[in-house]
Design an enzyme around this catalytic site. Structure first.
Site, short mmCIF file in Angstrom:
data_model
loop_
_atom_site.label_atom_id
_atom_site.label_comp_id
_atom_site.label_asym_id
_atom_site.label_seq_id
_atom_site.Cartn_x
_atom_site.Cartn_y
_atom_site.Cartn_z
N GLY A 110 7.54 -2.91 -1.11
CA GLY A 110 8.75 -2.91 -0.30
C GLY A 110 8.76 -1.94 0.86
O GLY A 110 9.71 -1.94 1.65
N TYR A 111 7.76 -1.09 1.00
CA TYR A 111 7.77 -0.11 2.08
C TYR A 111 7.69 -0.83 3.43
O TYR A 111 6.74 -1.58 3.69
CB TYR A 111 6.60 0.85 1.95
CG TYR A 111 6.70 1.84 0.80
CD1 TYR A 111 7.84 1.93 0.02
CD2 TYR A 111 5.64 2.68 0.49
CE1 TYR A 111 7.93 2.83 -1.03
CE2 TYR A 111 5.72 3.59 -0.55
CZ TYR A 111 6.86 3.66 -1.31
OH TYR A 111 6.94 4.55 -2.35
N GLY A 112 8.71 -0.57 4.26
CA GLY A 112 8.72 -1.22 5.57
C GLY A 112 8.79 -2.73 5.46
O GLY A 112 8.25 -3.43 6.33
N ASP A 113 9.42 -3.25 4.40
CA ASP A 113 9.47 -4.70 4.17
C ASP A 113 8.08 -5.33 4.17
O ASP A 113 7.88 -6.44 4.67
CB ASP A 113 10.35 -5.39 5.22
CG ASP A 113 11.83 -5.08 5.03
OD1 ASP A 113 12.24 -4.89 3.87
OD2 ASP A 113 12.56 -5.03 6.02
N GLY A 114 7.14 -4.62 3.60
CA GLY A 114 5.77 -5.13 3.49
C GLY A 114 4.85 -4.68 4.60
O GLY A 114 3.62 -4.84 4.50
#
Length: 334
Positions: free
Chosen positions: A58-62
């Site tokens: 999920g970091y940075g929406d992938g």
């Protein structure tokens, strides 16, 4: 940087892990670390001997995984230990879940974004109260048997839940969590004491996130109100100005007393407060402790990595630890 052994995994890693949660992260309309900056940080970390990179689906929406994958394509994948996480979802529904269906979908998305065949370490990002832990562990163990994951880890959770997971692995003959990732720093230590005692007893490696209390322990903030520990002065664009949760998570009477001790020790050993705070963590004797540093610039990263060359005496470590307590033995509150 020399290598250390990550708990009982046998993995040889740098003593400081590079955290990438800022990669692609937007806070109040500001991109914290863009693609070019992310690659610069990865280059600098690797060029200085680093090999342990932490990310999550999920970091940075992938975007974090995608940018790391692009970067790894120009490097020898076997030289790096790459960790990611699952709980908040990118490929499946619902938005948070550790069911078999979710884990199978999310690992494929993670591997695709990282453009790799396997992860060295796969954490559950949080505990899922709705899914029995044996279901989650069975799904994760399948990934290990298939070669998609080498080792399992667990992030933030209560000590009893970590103990329950380890017991379930033992009883059911499943792969167990070998690495943990709690919120842990000099000003927060007692809040995770039971958790850390489990890690020490079970020979689990500990990779603390926010080891500098979101930047608070770097010493760049000054107290602005003697009556209110949550009022600070700091550089424009710092975490205190971008994250509304900063004061709830990191500012406390305890924190200011610990910061004072960290600053005093830093002056004695000719180091920065950030380096001393990291060294305090790295010097844990009862378990392997590899802090996850999340620098925003190469200059910050270099400062953090300088912690490997800092040496603290037992007295200096104890003074930082003891700063959490008032003279009457009462622990300073939040």
């Amino acid at each position: 940087m020399d290598r250390i052994t990550l708990g009982s995994t046998g993995l040889q890693v740098a003593p400081l892990c590079l955290g990438t949660w800022r990669f692609g992260q937007e806070s109040k309309g500001t991109m914290e670390t863009n693609r070019g900056q992310a690659h610069d940080l990865l280059d600098a970390y690797a060029d200085r001997g680093g090999n342990f990179v932490d990310t999550a689906n999920g970091y940075g929406d992938g975007r974090s995984e995608e940018w790391i994958g692009e970067w790894l394509n120009e490097r020898d994948r076997e030289e790096f230990v790459v960790a990611s996480k699952v709980y908040w979802t990118q490929m499946s529904e619902p938005d948070e879940n550790l069911s078999r269906k979710t884990i199978r979908a999310e690992i494929e998305g993670t591997l695709d974004r990282l453009d790799t065949d396997y992860l060295d370490l796969y954490y559950i990002h949080r505990w899922d109260d709705e899914t029995p832990i044996e279901v989650t562990l069975n799904a994760l163990s399948d990934l290990v048997r298939e070669g998609k994951v080498h080792y399992l880890g667990a992030s933030t959770m209560a000590a009893w839940k970590l103990t329950k997971a380890l017991w379930t692995s033992d009883v059911e003959g499943l792969d167990r969590f070998e690495v943990t990732q709690p919120l842990f720093h000099a000003a927060y230590h007692d809040d995770v004491r039971d958790y850390l005692e489990v890690c020490a007893d079970q020979d689990l490696a500990v990779c603390p996130y926010s080891p500098l209390a979101g930047g608070f322990l770097t010493g760049k903030y000054e107290r602005a109100d003697p009556e209110d520990p949550t009022v600070v002065e700091g550089p424009e664009g710092s975490r205190a100005t971008l994250d509304d949760r900063f004061s709830d998570f990191y500012l406390s009477e305890r924190g200011w007393h610990v910061l004072d001790a960290v600053r005093e020790v830093a002056a004695e050993v000719d180091a920065t407060p950030a380096q001393v705070a990291l060294r305090w963590l790295m010097d844990r004797e009862s378990f392997t402790c590899t802090p996850i540093v999340g620098a925003r610039t190469v200059e910050q990263l270099d400062e953090n990595l300088g912690a490997v060359d800092v040496s603290l005496s037992a007295d200096q470590r104890e003074r930082i630890t003891d700063a959490r307590y008032a003279e009457d033995g009462r622990r300073w509150g939040h």
